[in-house]
Design a protein around this motif. Structure first.
Motif: not given
Length: 867
Positions: A26-28, A42-49, A52-56
């Motif tokens: 998520a930080q990356t 977008r791809s990186a965030f989607e992996e962490d959705l 509870d992952a509000g920032d993602a």
């Protein structure tokens, strides 16, 4: 002005945990988002959705907003809403995406649901408050802003993101200093955060510190060169229209669906009078976001300029559906109309902006400025004071109010058609001469232009260039000589242009020609036509006022650097090479001169009248001249080829005058160092012969130069060289002939005019001598010797009114012997039968020198006349 700083924070500690990596996916992804790698982010965030992952979640949907993929983002929102129906971050993202496509009611519901699901969701609170502001719910917006601001003040906000949100709320509440502190701290905590850098830049932009705003935007762009908003923001801080266009096109390159960028590009098209292009860009913008107030205002501007009242009313109704009292909507239209010289209409729309929101500082400033352009200084002051009361950062308003204080002390003088406001120090030096010149201009133009001002045209004459710049734009050092707002004209006097040659009379004719063209066209004349007409009227009035741009013009022609007629206004607003702005005046003049030559001046007047009736430029040209703009331009260029052939080899080997300013040189410098063609070589040969004392050779070379091209009058010209030769030889007749020829082709030459005057006076032609002295004062009005000779020559011819004028001017120059100056003025007044004024002047003389016997006798004569 705000003081920019990054507040150091010393209470950080570094946390080391065994087996813990500080770089999660998520930080990356956040780093990718911050640097503008939106697809990868977008791809990186989607992996962490996850719920509870509000920032993602926020980061994931931010990528759609930054790329303009709003529909795709909304589709993704719907998918995740079905999975996590009560997730605050999903509703927040949905609200932002809905707002981006103009679905404002749905956006409001989504944002409120986000806050209900997460009461301390401060970013959502800011977003909904901004939406309330945009839709006219000011009270609700202020309540939310106040809550956020209070949280900031009470220390509840400690994270960088919360501090920045609190700062934005304080910006909306105009608490700029505290907002600056909060943003500085947020950036100390997270120094490379592009969003916070942009917000900090926005703060400086709205508080009129363009340089600091640009620095912050550029710092943000160095981190993220893909964020379209930054290019738009940077464009809004620059005064260069060329740079504005470059930046806005780069924004569209990054995000083709950027409504802000499309709207700004439309604004630039309006500036150029390209209403069809503006309309196309706005159609694109409103297809994306039908509720964009900026795009709606720009579209309303286009319809207003076209005279399409029905289409304007339809757009206005759409705007009022978004915001019942859309002050900024009317303000934007007012600004757009002013770009196209619609000063009366601009004032009407600025007043509507104030009526819609009396507390809108920018609207009050716009109305004050509009009224000032129309000459209504008293009412203008009222609205400018209102603006300053609400926005003390606005330097333009502060400067204008100070200027109004100064102008209130100007002397007002009148003639049949003009009211002159001139600084007290120059009233006796230039006042009557300016009014005479203005009346001469009016009498020359009135038979050819059907416009008749309802009231006297106001002329404001400024003896300080910075004051003049504030009057016309609010920012010093913009380099203008004169401006016409229609029936209000402002000009510099030579005192304001001490460092450069300046002919105030030519400038005055130029601006009065604007008044006639603007008035005849009903404020609808395009820039190129009014500027071309003004230069045309200069040369028509005095052939010697012709601008020495022919060689530069044909050099541009040879290099295909002249705009086509449809885009000629770009030469004024977005010059592509040094000197193109001034060259565009000459280019426009040449087009007007061609039209007059082919169709007669009546066709020009008919063009202006056609524009007044509401026809577009293309329609007016077709209807009056029976041709298209493109065909007219083709015919014009064919005529240029004929003239170019007549010039032959004059330009052969000439230095590139289109880049000379960029090289830091001047044409005169080239003349001395780089000349290789027949004209320059001949002039150089003449100068060298002059230096070695070979007068015969110098005369021959200079005469040859005149045969090649007689219109070159800059330093090193043949006329001044010949004059030197004839002075040495004592050939008075040839000297007179040369000086006459020189003065026939230059708007300056004050020293030569005074010299020639003395020669004619010596030969007994007092009338010619006097006219030459008067001519010298159009560029050198402060020469005391010339005024003394004018006074004496006027008196000798029995023109005591003329003598009085010259004596008053001499006195205004603050001579050493004031007692004598007052006495001579008193004597001229006495001879002009102005006995009361003569008595007053002689008493002033005696107050300085009580024993002045001639003054005592004149006083007795005045007393005797009084009885």
């Amino acid at each position: 002005m705000l003081s920019f700083f990054r507040r150091p924070v010393y209470w950080f500690c570094t946390l080391f945990l065994v087996g813990y990596s500080p770089y999660t996916r998520a930080q990356t992804a956040s780093d990718l988002l911050n640097s503008g790698e939106y697809r990868q982010a977008r791809s990186a965030f989607e992996e962490d959705l996850s719920p509870d992952a509000g920032d993602a979640i926020e980061g994931f949907f931010e990528t759609f907003l930054q790329t303009g993929d709003y529909d795709q983002g909304l589709a993704a929102v719907e998918r995740y809403t079905s999975r996590w129906p009560d997730n605050a971050h999903i509703h927040y993202a949905r609200g932002r995406l809905l707002r981006a496509v103009g679905r404002l009611a749905e956006a409001e519901q989504a944002l409120i649901r986000a806050i209900q699901a997460k009461p301390n969701y401060w970013r959502a609170g800011l977003e909904v408050a901004d939406l309330f502001t945009a839709t006219g719910q000011g009270r609700r917006a202020r309540g939310l802003y106040a809550t956020l601001s209070n949280n900031l003040r009470q220390g509840i906000f400690t994270a960088a993101s919360d501090l920045a949100v609190g700062a934005q709320a304080q910006v909306r509440l105009e608490d700029y200093h505290d907002a600056n502190d909060a943003l500085s701290t947020a950036l100390a905590l997270d120094e490379d955060n592009v969003q916070h850098l942009m917000w900090h830049g926005d703060l400086y932009r709205i508080t009129y510190d363009a340089a600091q705003a640009q620095s912050l935007y550029e710092e943000a762009l160095a981190i993220n060169p893909h964020r379209a908003e930054l290019y738009v923001a940077l464009a809004q801080t620059t005064s260069s229209y060329e740079r504005k266009e470059m930046l806005v096109r780069e924004a569209l390159n990054k995000a083709p669906r950027s409504v802000e960028a499309l709207s700004l590009l439309a604004y630039l098209h309006v500036l150029d009078g390209q209403l069809d292009k503006a309309g196309s860009r706005l159609a694109e913008a409103l297809a994306i976001n039908p509720a964009s107030m900026t795009a709606l205002a720009q579209l309303a501007t286009v319809h207003h300029l076209r005279g399409d009242s029905a289409a304007y009313a339809e757009v206005e109704a759409r705007a009022r559906q978004v915001h019942a009292r859309p002050s900024d909507f009317y303000l934007t239209i007012s600004e757009g109309l002013a770009l196209r010289f619609r000063y009366l209409d601009a004032a009407v729309l600025a007043r509507k902006a104030v009526e819609a929101d009396p507390d809108n500082a920018a609207a009050n400033a716009a109305l004050g400025t509009a009224l000032l352009r129309l000459g209504n200084n008293r009412q203008a002051r009222r609205y400018l004071e209102e603006a300053y009361e609400r926005d003390a950062f606005n330097l333009f308003v502060a400067n204008t109010l100070s200027l109004l204080d100064d102008v209130a002390a100007f002397r007002e003088m009148e003639s049949a058609h003009f009211r002159l406001r001139i600084h007290q120090a120059e009233a006796d030096i230039l006042g009557l001469a300016m009014l005479r010149e203005a009346e001469a201009a009016y009498q020359a133009m009135a038979p050819r232009y059907p416009y008749r001002p309802r009231e006297k045209v106001v002329i404001e004459a400024y003896n300080n260039a910075d004051d003049f710049a504030v009057r016309v734009a609010g920012v010093p050092h913009i380099g203008l000589l004169g401006v016409s707002f229609g029936d209000v004209v402002a000009v510099n006097t030579p005192e304001a242009q001490r460092d450069s040659p300046y002919n105030w009379a030519r400038t005055l004719w130029h601006e009065i020609a604007h008044t006639m063209a603007i008035g005849t066209s009903g404020f609808r004349v395009p820039r190129w036509l009014t500027e071309g007409l003004s230069v045309y009227e200069e040369q028509r009035a005095r052939p010697e006022w012709a601008r020495e741009y022919e060689l530069r013009f044909f050099m541009a022609f040879d290099r295909d650097r002249l705009h086509r007629l449809e885009e000629i206004d770009r030469g004024f607003t977005r010059p592509a090479f040094p000197g193109q702005v001034m060259l565009s005046y000459y280019h426009s003049y040449k087009v007007v001169d061609f039209i007059v030559g082919q169709y007669g001046f009546e066709a020009v007047a008919d063009l202006l009248s056609a524009l007044r009736s509401g026809r577009s430029e293309a329609e007016a040209v077709q209807g009056v001249l029976g041709t298209t703009q493109a065909a007219l331009d083709d015919a014009f260029r064919q005529s240029l080829r004929v003239r170019r052939a007549q010039l032959g080899d004059v330009l052969q080997g000439w230095p590139d005058m289109l880049t000379e300013e960029a090289a830091g040189g001047s044409l005169e410098e080239w003349l001395r160092q780089q000349g290789r063609n027949s004209l320059l070589g001949t002039l150089q040969a003449g100068a060298k012969a002059l230096e070695r004392g070979d007068d015969d050779a110098a005369e021959a070379h200079f005469l040859d130069a005149l045969k090649i091209y007689p219109h070159f009058t800059s330093a090193g010209n043949a006329y001044q060289g010949l004059a030197t030769v004839y002075r040495r030889l004592g050939n008075e007749r040839a000297l007179i002939r040369t000086l006459e020829e020189f003065l026939a082709v230059t708007p300056f030459g004050a020293a030569e005019a005074r010299e020639l005057s003395a020669l004619h006076e010596k030969r007994g032609d007092a009338a010619r001598a006097l006219s030459l002295l008067a001519r010298s004062r159009t560029s050198a009005p402060y020469d005391a010797e010339a005024l003394v000779r004018m006074a004496e020559l006027s008196a000798a011819q029995g023109d005591f009114a003329g003598e009085v004028e010259a004596r008053r001017a001499l006195l205004a120059l603050n001579p050493v012997d004031k007692a004598n100056a007052y006495f001579l003025l008193a004597r001229s007044l006495y001879n002009n039968a102005q006995i009361t004024q003569a008595k007053r002047a002689v008493l002033q003389s005696l107050e300085i020198a009580p024993g002045f016997r001639e003054a005592q006798q004149l006083l007795l004569d005045c007393v005797g006349e009084g009885h």
